[in-house]
Design an enzyme around this catalytic site. Structure first.
Site, PDB file in Angstrom:
ATOM      1  N   LYS A  82      -8.406   6.235  20.030  1.00 49.52           N
ATOM      2  CA  LYS A  82      -8.341   6.965  18.762  1.00 49.52           C
ATOM      3  C   LYS A  82      -9.693   6.901  18.045  1.00 49.52           C
ATOM      4  O   LYS A  82     -10.174   7.899  17.495  1.00 49.52           O
ATOM      5  CB  LYS A  82      -7.232   6.377  17.880  1.00 49.52           C
ATOM      6  CG  LYS A  82      -7.014   7.183  16.628  1.00 49.52           C
ATOM      7  CD  LYS A  82      -5.752   6.801  15.882  1.00 49.52           C
ATOM      8  CE  LYS A  82      -5.589   7.690  14.669  1.00 49.52           C
ATOM      9  NZ  LYS A  82      -4.558   7.233  13.760  1.00 49.52           N
TER      10      LYS A  82
ATOM     11  N   GLU B  32     -13.818   5.641   5.411  1.00 45.72           N
ATOM     12  CA  GLU B  32     -13.573   4.527   6.339  1.00 45.72           C
ATOM     13  C   GLU B  32     -14.672   4.454   7.412  1.00 45.72           C
ATOM     14  O   GLU B  32     -14.473   3.882   8.471  1.00 45.72           O
ATOM     15  CB  GLU B  32     -12.180   4.670   6.965  1.00 45.72           C
ATOM     16  CG  GLU B  32     -11.077   4.492   5.915  1.00 45.72           C
ATOM     17  CD  GLU B  32      -9.656   4.666   6.456  1.00 45.72           C
ATOM     18  OE1 GLU B  32      -8.890   3.685   6.456  1.00 45.72           O
ATOM     19  OE2 GLU B  32      -9.314   5.789   6.864  1.00 45.72           O
TER      20      GLU B  32
ATOM     21  N   GLY C 230       0.773   4.273  -0.588  1.00 44.63           N
ATOM     22  CA  GLY C 230       0.087   5.570  -0.658  1.00 44.63           C
ATOM     23  C   GLY C 230       0.833   6.576   0.194  1.00 44.63           C
ATOM     24  O   GLY C 230       2.063   6.514   0.308  1.00 44.63           O
ATOM     25  N   ALA C 231       0.089   7.496   0.801  1.00 43.94           N
ATOM     26  CA  ALA C 231       0.726   8.580   1.554  1.00 43.94           C
ATOM     27  C   ALA C 231       1.532   8.039   2.745  1.00 43.94           C
ATOM     28  O   ALA C 231       2.743   8.267   2.849  1.00 43.94           O
ATOM     29  CB  ALA C 231      -0.350   9.558   2.025  1.00 43.94           C
TER      30      ALA C 231
ATOM     31  N   ASN D 103     -14.564  12.972  12.563  1.00 44.28           N
ATOM     32  CA  ASN D 103     -14.668  12.635  11.129  1.00 44.28           C
ATOM     33  C   ASN D 103     -16.066  12.853  10.552  1.00 44.28           C
ATOM     34  O   ASN D 103     -16.215  13.593   9.582  1.00 44.28           O
ATOM     35  CB  ASN D 103     -14.176  11.200  10.886  1.00 44.28           C
ATOM     36  CG  ASN D 103     -12.687  11.157  10.629  1.00 44.28           C
ATOM     37  OD1 ASN D 103     -12.214  11.586   9.599  1.00 44.28           O
ATOM     38  ND2 ASN D 103     -11.937  10.664  11.596  1.00 44.28           N
TER      39      ASN D 103
ATOM     40  N   ASN E 238      -6.623   3.695   9.884  1.00 47.64           N
ATOM     41  CA  ASN E 238      -7.631   4.228  10.805  1.00 47.64           C
ATOM     42  C   ASN E 238      -8.767   3.228  10.960  1.00 47.64           C
ATOM     43  O   ASN E 238      -9.064   2.471  10.044  1.00 47.64           O
ATOM     44  CB  ASN E 238      -8.207   5.534  10.254  1.00 47.64           C
ATOM     45  CG  ASN E 238      -7.399   6.733  10.723  1.00 47.64           C
ATOM     46  OD1 ASN E 238      -6.506   6.593  11.558  1.00 47.64           O
ATOM     47  ND2 ASN E 238      -7.710   7.889  10.188  1.00 47.64           N
TER      48      ASN E 238
ATOM     49  N   GLY F  75       0.839  -1.202   0.000  1.00 50.72           N
ATOM     50  CA  GLY F  75       0.000   0.000   0.000  1.00 50.72           C
ATOM     51  C   GLY F  75       0.868   1.243   0.000  1.00 50.72           C
ATOM     52  O   GLY F  75       1.024   1.912   1.027  1.00 50.72           O
TER      53      GLY F  75
HETATM   54  N1  NAP Z   1      -2.333  10.110   5.159  1.00 52.04           N
HETATM   55  C1  NAP Z   1      -2.284  10.401   6.453  1.00 52.04           C
HETATM   56  O1  NAP Z   1      -1.832  11.487   6.856  1.00 52.04           O
HETATM   57  C2  NAP Z   1      -2.724   9.400   7.485  1.00 52.04           C
HETATM   58  C3  NAP Z   1      -2.427   9.641   8.840  1.00 52.04           C
HETATM   59  C4  NAP Z   1      -2.792   8.708   9.799  1.00 52.04           C
HETATM   60  C5  NAP Z   1      -3.480   7.560   9.420  1.00 52.04           C
HETATM   61  N2  NAP Z   1      -3.771   7.374   8.097  1.00 52.04           N
HETATM   62  C6  NAP Z   1      -4.481   6.149   7.747  1.00 52.04           C
HETATM   63  O2  NAP Z   1      -3.578   5.299   7.054  1.00 52.04           O
HETATM   64  C7  NAP Z   1      -4.284   4.523   6.077  1.00 52.04           C
HETATM   65  C8  NAP Z   1      -3.678   4.789   4.702  1.00 52.04           C
HETATM   66  O3  NAP Z   1      -3.932   6.158   4.396  1.00 52.04           O
HETATM   67  P1  NAP Z   1      -3.230   6.903   3.191  1.00 52.04           P
HETATM   68  O4  NAP Z   1      -3.550   8.349   3.350  1.00 52.04           O
HETATM   69  O5  NAP Z   1      -1.816   6.483   3.075  1.00 52.04           O
HETATM   70  O6  NAP Z   1      -4.102   6.310   1.983  1.00 52.04           O
HETATM   71  P2  NAP Z   1      -3.688   6.170   0.445  1.00 52.04           P
HETATM   72  O7  NAP Z   1      -2.780   7.292   0.077  1.00 52.04           O
HETATM   73  O8  NAP Z   1      -4.946   5.976  -0.318  1.00 52.04           O
HETATM   74  O9  NAP Z   1      -2.844   4.832   0.434  1.00 52.04           O
HETATM   75  C9  NAP Z   1      -3.386   3.560   0.339  1.00 52.04           C
HETATM   76  C10 NAP Z   1      -2.559   2.818  -0.670  1.00 52.04           C
HETATM   77  O10 NAP Z   1      -2.952   1.469  -0.673  1.00 52.04           O
HETATM   78  C11 NAP Z   1      -2.927   1.027  -2.008  1.00 52.04           C
HETATM   79  N3  NAP Z   1      -3.729  -0.182  -2.189  1.00 52.04           N
HETATM   80  C12 NAP Z   1      -5.064  -0.306  -2.101  1.00 52.04           C
HETATM   81  N4  NAP Z   1      -5.430  -1.580  -2.363  1.00 52.04           N
HETATM   82  C13 NAP Z   1      -4.295  -2.254  -2.638  1.00 52.04           C
HETATM   83  C14 NAP Z   1      -4.022  -3.594  -3.003  1.00 52.04           C
HETATM   84  N5  NAP Z   1      -4.985  -4.505  -3.163  1.00 52.04           N
HETATM   85  N6  NAP Z   1      -2.733  -3.961  -3.185  1.00 52.04           N
HETATM   86  C15 NAP Z   1      -1.724  -3.055  -3.048  1.00 52.04           C
HETATM   87  N7  NAP Z   1      -1.926  -1.766  -2.712  1.00 52.04           N
HETATM   88  C16 NAP Z   1      -3.205  -1.370  -2.515  1.00 52.04           C
HETATM   89  C17 NAP Z   1      -3.471   2.202  -2.782  1.00 52.04           C
HETATM   90  O11 NAP Z   1      -3.128   2.013  -4.138  1.00 52.04           O
HETATM   91  P3  NAP Z   1      -3.658   2.956  -5.336  1.00 52.04           P
HETATM   92  O12 NAP Z   1      -2.668   4.072  -5.387  1.00 52.04           O
HETATM   93  O13 NAP Z   1      -3.612   2.032  -6.499  1.00 52.04           O
HETATM   94  O14 NAP Z   1      -5.040   3.406  -4.951  1.00 52.04           O
HETATM   95  C18 NAP Z   1      -2.742   3.342  -2.113  1.00 52.04           C
HETATM   96  O15 NAP Z   1      -1.478   3.539  -2.695  1.00 52.04           O
HETATM   97  C19 NAP Z   1      -5.753   4.979   6.191  1.00 52.04           C
HETATM   98  O16 NAP Z   1      -6.438   4.131   7.062  1.00 52.04           O
HETATM   99  C20 NAP Z   1      -5.650   6.359   6.808  1.00 52.04           C
HETATM  100  O17 NAP Z   1      -6.823   6.728   7.499  1.00 52.04           O
HETATM  101  C21 NAP Z   1      -3.412   8.241   7.124  1.00 52.04           C
END
Ligand code: NAP
Length: 296
Positions: free
Chosen positions: A176, A258, A9-10, A184, A94, A7
């Site tokens: 949390k 979520e 992502g961010a 949210n 989350n 995953g």
């Molecule tokens: N961002 C923050 O500041 C933050 C802070 C604290 C907690 N969180 C929590 O952390 C979690 C992730 O958040 P995020 O902001 O990082 O989300 P995000 O940017 O959407 O990252 C999720 C990643 O997972 C990938 N993914 C989804 N399905 C997959 C699969 N089957 N196989 C491989 N990769 C897959 C997505 O790929 P695609 O690019 O292809 O969609 C994306 O790159 C969430 O629960 C969020 O609430 C985030």
């Protein structure tokens, strides 16, 4: 250690860069087929990570799962059989309830949960911004995990401090979730930044939410005082007043939220204990309606 991020992502990319900088061998696993991905953290030179390589996955010591709660099952299921027997699995997202559904399938692995307050933004596929310093708490989700918890916490703390261990991760997750259940949905429905929840009529709603949430947490066998929860929620609203909540951002960007793993999980547990949570139910229904209008 050999660490694979599932995953990218961010949050996953943030950890990838910091763990790489701390000297670990980091690879990524995405749902694409690219063999490498370049990531720039803030304004730093790009780092190139190997990606989607089965040989690397099968040699992974730690799998860090940073997909969203509703993506956990579909993301991990196809790769479980590719992991070596003692590979540690750390989930970080989350909400609650998503890991419970996959735990039986990974019971041979040490399993952990990491909850973080760092902020990260993916500007595009290759650019990550560390938008807010936070802290991370890691706890064990099964008995196999206890032996290596300190070693993992030390490694992650050297990469992106502060990281602490918590022997009662369930309590930390409920703490949390309780605040997420307030901030949210309300910021999403009012289409506002966190700080605007400090208005008097909204605080009355939050107080009611806190009473309901505290009853459920106590019934689950964890500690929650409704007054302390209300005070803590107001403190978070003030400390993060300029932020848009993750649920607000998801709706704004036309993405699934979520909610099923935040308020939805609370409602599930409330039902199991026969506890009425009408205010939380009302917000849940309103978010589901809003979500249904998104075309994802
Ligand atoms: N961002 C923050 O500041 C933050 C802070 C604290 C907690 N969180 C929590 O952390 C979690 C992730 O958040 P995020 O902001 O990082 O989300 P995000 O940017 O959407 O990252 C999720 C990643 O997972 C990938 N993914 C989804 N399905 C997959 C699969 N089957 N196989 C491989 N990769 C897959 C997505 O790929 P695609 O690019 O292809 O969609 C994306 O790159 C969430 O629960 C969020 O609430 C985030």
């Amino acid at each position: 250690m050999n660490i694979c991020i599932l995953g990218a992502g961010a949050i996953g990319s943030l950890w990838a860069c910091y763990l790489h900088n701390a000297g670990h061998t980091v690879s990524l696993w995405t749902r694409g087929s690219e063999a490498s991905i370049s990531l720039s953290l803030d304004e730093r030179p790009p780092l190139v990570f190997p990606c989607n390589q089965e040989s690397q996955l099968s040699d992974t010591d730690v799998l860090l799962v940073t997909v969203k709660a509703w993506q956990v099952e579909s993301a991990i299921h196809p790769i479980i059989s590719l992991l070596k027997p003692h590979c540690s699995i750390i989930f970080s997202h989350n909400g609650m309830g998503a890991v419970e559904t996959v735990l039986p399938q990974i019971s041979d692995h040490p399993v952990y949960f990491a909850t973080t307050t760092h902020g990260a933004l993916r500007k595009d596929k290759n650019q990550i911004q560390h938008t807010g310093q936070g802290q991370t708490i890691i706890g064990s989700l099964n008995n196999l995990a206890d032996d290596q918890l300190d070693k993992l916490v030390e490694a992650f703390n050297l990469a992106l401090p502060p990281v602490h261990s918590d022997s009662n991760i369930g309590q930390a997750l409920w703490n949390k979730l309780a605040i997420n259940c307030c901030i949210n949905p309300l910021t999403t429905l009012k289409d506002c930044r966190n700080g605007e929840l400090a208005a008097k009529d909204t605080l009355e709603t939050i107080e009611t939410l806190c009473i309901e949430i505290a009853m459920v947490i106590n019934a689950e066998g964890y500690t929650c005082d409704k007054n302390k929860l209300f005070t803590r929620t107001k403190q978070v609203i003030e400390a993060t007043s300029a932020n848009f909540s993750s649920m607000h951002q998801d709706i704004h960007h036309n993405r699934p939220t979520e909610i099923d793993y935040i308020t939805g999980y609370l409602l599930q547990r409330a039902q199991a204990h026969n506890i009425d949570t009408p205010m939380n139910k009302k917000l849940f229904d309103q978010i589901k309606q809003k979500e249904a209008l998104n075309d994802h």
